[in-house]
Design a protein around this motif. Structure first.
Motif, PDB file in Angstrom:
ATOM      1  N   LYS A 196     -12.637   5.401  -5.944  1.00 27.66           N
ATOM      2  CA  LYS A 196     -11.454   6.121  -6.420  1.00 27.66           C
ATOM      3  C   LYS A 196     -10.233   5.897  -5.525  1.00 27.66           C
ATOM      4  O   LYS A 196      -9.189   6.516  -5.727  1.00 27.66           O
ATOM      5  CB  LYS A 196     -11.748   7.616  -6.506  1.00 27.66           C
ATOM      6  CG  LYS A 196     -12.802   7.974  -7.530  1.00 27.66           C
ATOM      7  CD  LYS A 196     -13.016   9.482  -7.603  1.00 27.66           C
ATOM      8  CE  LYS A 196     -14.043   9.844  -8.668  1.00 27.66           C
ATOM      9  NZ  LYS A 196     -14.256  11.317  -8.741  1.00 27.66           N
ATOM     10  N   ASN A 197     -10.388   5.054  -4.507  1.00 27.14           N
ATOM     11  CA  ASN A 197      -9.275   4.804  -3.578  1.00 27.14           C
ATOM     12  C   ASN A 197      -8.712   6.103  -2.999  1.00 27.14           C
ATOM     13  O   ASN A 197      -7.491   6.274  -2.886  1.00 27.14           O
ATOM     14  CB  ASN A 197      -8.137   4.025  -4.261  1.00 27.14           C
ATOM     15  CG  ASN A 197      -8.408   2.541  -4.376  1.00 27.14           C
ATOM     16  OD1 ASN A 197      -9.543   2.095  -4.172  1.00 27.14           O
ATOM     17  ND2 ASN A 197      -7.403   1.768  -4.714  1.00 27.14           N
ATOM     18  N   THR A 198      -9.604   6.990  -2.612  1.00 22.22           N
ATOM     19  CA  THR A 198      -9.168   8.309  -2.170  1.00 22.22           C
ATOM     20  C   THR A 198      -9.915   8.727  -0.910  1.00 22.22           C
ATOM     21  O   THR A 198     -11.120   8.495  -0.787  1.00 22.22           O
ATOM     22  CB  THR A 198      -9.391   9.357  -3.271  1.00 22.22           C
ATOM     23  OG1 THR A 198      -8.675   8.954  -4.447  1.00 22.22           O
ATOM     24  CG2 THR A 198      -8.887  10.721  -2.841  1.00 22.22           C
ATOM     25  N   VAL A 223       0.846  -1.190   0.000  1.00 20.95           N
ATOM     26  CA  VAL A 223       0.000   0.000   0.000  1.00 20.95           C
ATOM     27  C   VAL A 223       0.881   1.239   0.000  1.00 20.95           C
ATOM     28  O   VAL A 223       1.801   1.340   0.801  1.00 20.95           O
ATOM     29  CB  VAL A 223      -0.924   0.021   1.228  1.00 20.95           C
ATOM     30  CG1 VAL A 223      -1.749   1.309   1.245  1.00 20.95           C
ATOM     31  CG2 VAL A 223      -1.824  -1.194   1.219  1.00 20.95           C
ATOM     32  N   GLN A 224       0.534   2.185  -0.857  1.00 19.77           N
ATOM     33  CA  GLN A 224       1.207   3.479  -0.858  1.00 19.77           C
ATOM     34  C   GLN A 224       0.172   4.577  -0.841  1.00 19.77           C
ATOM     35  O   GLN A 224      -0.902   4.435  -1.430  1.00 19.77           O
ATOM     36  CB  GLN A 224       2.105   3.612  -2.097  1.00 19.77           C
ATOM     37  CG  GLN A 224       3.328   2.697  -2.069  1.00 19.77           C
ATOM     38  CD  GLN A 224       4.261   2.948  -3.240  1.00 19.77           C
ATOM     39  OE1 GLN A 224       3.808   3.194  -4.358  1.00 19.77           O
ATOM     40  NE2 GLN A 224       5.551   2.891  -2.991  1.00 19.77           N
ATOM     41  N   LEU A 225       0.495   5.672  -0.159  1.00 17.79           N
ATOM     42  CA  LEU A 225      -0.410   6.795  -0.034  1.00 17.79           C
ATOM     43  C   LEU A 225       0.260   8.043  -0.582  1.00 17.79           C
ATOM     44  O   LEU A 225       1.437   8.299  -0.307  1.00 17.79           O
ATOM     45  CB  LEU A 225      -0.794   7.025   1.431  1.00 17.79           C
ATOM     46  CG  LEU A 225      -1.433   5.847   2.159  1.00 17.79           C
ATOM     47  CD1 LEU A 225      -1.670   6.203   3.623  1.00 17.79           C
ATOM     48  CD2 LEU A 225      -2.727   5.434   1.507  1.00 17.79           C
ATOM     49  N   GLN A 226      -0.513   8.826  -1.321  1.00 16.71           N
ATOM     50  CA  GLN A 226       0.008  10.052  -1.922  1.00 16.71           C
ATOM     51  C   GLN A 226      -0.931  11.195  -1.570  1.00 16.71           C
ATOM     52  O   GLN A 226      -2.052  11.255  -2.092  1.00 16.71           O
ATOM     53  CB  GLN A 226       0.117   9.903  -3.432  1.00 16.71           C
ATOM     54  CG  GLN A 226       0.649  11.131  -4.151  1.00 16.71           C
ATOM     55  CD  GLN A 226       2.134  11.328  -3.947  1.00 16.71           C
ATOM     56  OE1 GLN A 226       2.906  10.369  -3.901  1.00 16.71           O
ATOM     57  NE2 GLN A 226       2.542  12.574  -3.817  1.00 16.71           N
ATOM     58  N   ALA A 227      -0.461  12.090  -0.710  1.00 16.80           N
ATOM     59  CA  ALA A 227      -1.273  13.236  -0.289  1.00 16.80           C
ATOM     60  C   ALA A 227      -1.015  14.437  -1.182  1.00 16.80           C
ATOM     61  O   ALA A 227       0.109  14.635  -1.669  1.00 16.80           O
ATOM     62  CB  ALA A 227      -0.970  13.582   1.163  1.00 16.80           C
ATOM     63  N   SER A 228      -2.043  15.238  -1.371  1.00 14.47           N
ATOM     64  CA  SER A 228      -1.922  16.447  -2.180  1.00 14.47           C
ATOM     65  C   SER A 228      -2.963  17.460  -1.737  1.00 14.47           C
ATOM     66  O   SER A 228      -3.875  17.136  -0.959  1.00 14.47           O
ATOM     67  CB  SER A 228      -2.100  16.118  -3.664  1.00 14.47           C
ATOM     68  OG  SER A 228      -3.382  15.581  -3.908  1.00 14.47           O
ATOM     69  N   ALA A 288      -4.689   6.235  -2.651  1.00 16.42           N
ATOM     70  CA  ALA A 288      -4.066   5.002  -2.177  1.00 16.42           C
ATOM     71  C   ALA A 288      -3.955   3.987  -3.295  1.00 16.42           C
ATOM     72  O   ALA A 288      -4.829   3.892  -4.156  1.00 16.42           O
ATOM     73  CB  ALA A 288      -4.901   4.411  -1.035  1.00 16.42           C
ATOM     74  N   SER A 289      -2.860   3.258  -3.261  1.00 12.94           N
ATOM     75  CA  SER A 289      -2.718   2.128  -4.167  1.00 12.94           C
ATOM     76  C   SER A 289      -3.271   0.897  -3.457  1.00 12.94           C
ATOM     77  O   SER A 289      -3.521   0.915  -2.264  1.00 12.94           O
ATOM     78  CB  SER A 289      -1.253   1.912  -4.515  1.00 12.94           C
ATOM     79  OG  SER A 289      -0.527   1.562  -3.351  1.00 12.94           O
ATOM     80  N   GLY A 290      -3.455  -0.182  -4.179  1.00  6.10           N
ATOM     81  CA  GLY A 290      -3.928  -1.395  -3.543  1.00  6.10           C
ATOM     82  C   GLY A 290      -5.398  -1.634  -3.808  1.00  6.10           C
ATOM     83  O   GLY A 290      -6.170  -0.689  -3.969  1.00  6.10           O
ATOM     84  N   THR A 329      -7.557  -3.206  -1.794  1.00  2.00           N
ATOM     85  CA  THR A 329      -8.410  -3.391  -0.624  1.00  2.00           C
ATOM     86  C   THR A 329      -8.580  -2.103   0.156  1.00  2.00           C
ATOM     87  O   THR A 329      -8.784  -2.123   1.372  1.00  2.00           O
ATOM     88  CB  THR A 329      -7.831  -4.482   0.290  1.00  2.00           C
ATOM     89  OG1 THR A 329      -6.477  -4.142   0.630  1.00  2.00           O
ATOM     90  CG2 THR A 329      -7.863  -5.832  -0.393  1.00  2.00           C
ATOM     91  N   PHE A 330      -8.540  -0.976  -0.528  1.00  2.00           N
ATOM     92  CA  PHE A 330      -8.669   0.326   0.134  1.00  2.00           C
ATOM     93  C   PHE A 330      -9.934   0.394   0.963  1.00  2.00           C
ATOM     94  O   PHE A 330      -9.950   0.988   2.038  1.00  2.00           O
ATOM     95  CB  PHE A 330      -8.670   1.427  -0.927  1.00  2.00           C
ATOM     96  CG  PHE A 330      -8.922   2.796  -0.377  1.00  2.00           C
ATOM     97  CD1 PHE A 330     -10.169   3.394  -0.513  1.00  2.00           C
ATOM     98  CD2 PHE A 330      -7.922   3.496   0.275  1.00  2.00           C
ATOM     99  CE1 PHE A 330     -10.412   4.666  -0.011  1.00  2.00           C
ATOM    100  CE2 PHE A 330      -8.145   4.766   0.782  1.00  2.00           C
ATOM    101  CZ  PHE A 330      -9.393   5.351   0.637  1.00  2.00           C
ATOM    102  N   SER A 331     -11.001  -0.210   0.485  1.00  2.00           N
ATOM    103  CA  SER A 331     -12.287  -0.123   1.181  1.00  2.00           C
ATOM    104  C   SER A 331     -12.278  -0.836   2.529  1.00  2.00           C
ATOM    105  O   SER A 331     -13.228  -0.705   3.295  1.00  2.00           O
ATOM    106  CB  SER A 331     -13.411  -0.681   0.310  1.00  2.00           C
ATOM    107  OG  SER A 331     -13.139  -2.028  -0.023  1.00  2.00           O
ATOM    108  N   SER A 332     -11.228  -1.576   2.835  1.00  2.00           N
ATOM    109  CA  SER A 332     -11.129  -2.228   4.141  1.00  2.00           C
ATOM    110  C   SER A 332     -10.048  -1.611   5.022  1.00  2.00           C
ATOM    111  O   SER A 332      -9.591  -2.229   5.988  1.00  2.00           O
ATOM    112  CB  SER A 332     -10.885  -3.731   3.987  1.00  2.00           C
ATOM    113  OG  SER A 332      -9.655  -3.966   3.338  1.00  2.00           O
ATOM    114  N   TYR A 333      -9.621  -0.403   4.686  1.00  2.00           N
ATOM    115  CA  TYR A 333      -8.676   0.319   5.529  1.00  2.00           C
ATOM    116  C   TYR A 333      -9.423   1.395   6.312  1.00  2.00           C
ATOM    117  O   TYR A 333     -10.188   2.178   5.729  1.00  2.00           O
ATOM    118  CB  TYR A 333      -7.605   1.031   4.708  1.00  2.00           C
ATOM    119  CG  TYR A 333      -6.814   0.188   3.734  1.00  2.00           C
ATOM    120  CD1 TYR A 333      -6.218   0.768   2.628  1.00  2.00           C
ATOM    121  CD2 TYR A 333      -6.642  -1.179   3.920  1.00  2.00           C
ATOM    122  CE1 TYR A 333      -5.484   0.031   1.719  1.00  2.00           C
ATOM    123  CE2 TYR A 333      -5.914  -1.930   3.016  1.00  2.00           C
ATOM    124  CZ  TYR A 333      -5.341  -1.332   1.920  1.00  2.00           C
ATOM    125  OH  TYR A 333      -4.613  -2.069   1.031  1.00  2.00           O
TER     126      TYR A 333
END
Length: 126
Positions: A75-77, A1-6, A23-25, A27-31
């Protein structure tokens, strides 16, 4: 998992900004997701957290009524809408993922989080 803030930047007091964290990955919906902030010489402090489905949220007292955390799992965001900004909101803002939270849970402590984004600077001028 990687996260990119902006989304950070310079804004006048009373203004608004929206931070995003992609977020990459798969399974974002389970974080469980959270936002923290840090100023020089101080510990990283909790700002907001949101559950898997976005149905539960919690905020630090200092931002309640002004900040809103939300997420778009398609959107994994995760987002942090910041309104009525104050100079004391100036900080580097970090998004984070708790990979071990369960459905409906929230994470308000820094040690619960497993993955951190790189941070985005928010500066509020008076």
């Amino acid at each position: 998992v990687q996260l990119q803030a902006s989304g950070g930047g310079l804004v006048q007091a009373g203004g608004s900004l929206r931070l995003s964290c992609a977020a990459s990955g798969r399974t974002f919906s389970s974080y469980v997701m959270g936002w923290f902030r840090q100023t020089p010489g101080k510990e990283r402090e909790f700002v907001a957290t949101i559950s898997w489905a976005g149905t539960r949220r919690d905020y630090a007292d200092s931002v309640k009524g002004r900040f809103t955390i939300s997420r778009d799992n398609a959107k994994n965001t995760v987002y942090l809408q910041m309104n009525s900004l104050k100079p004391e909101d100036t900080a580097v803002y970090y998004c984070a993922a708790d990979l071990n939270g369960v459905s409906g849970s929230l994470s308000t402590t820094r040690l619960r989080y497993d993955v951190w984004g790189q941070g985005t600077l928010v500066t509020v001028s008076s």
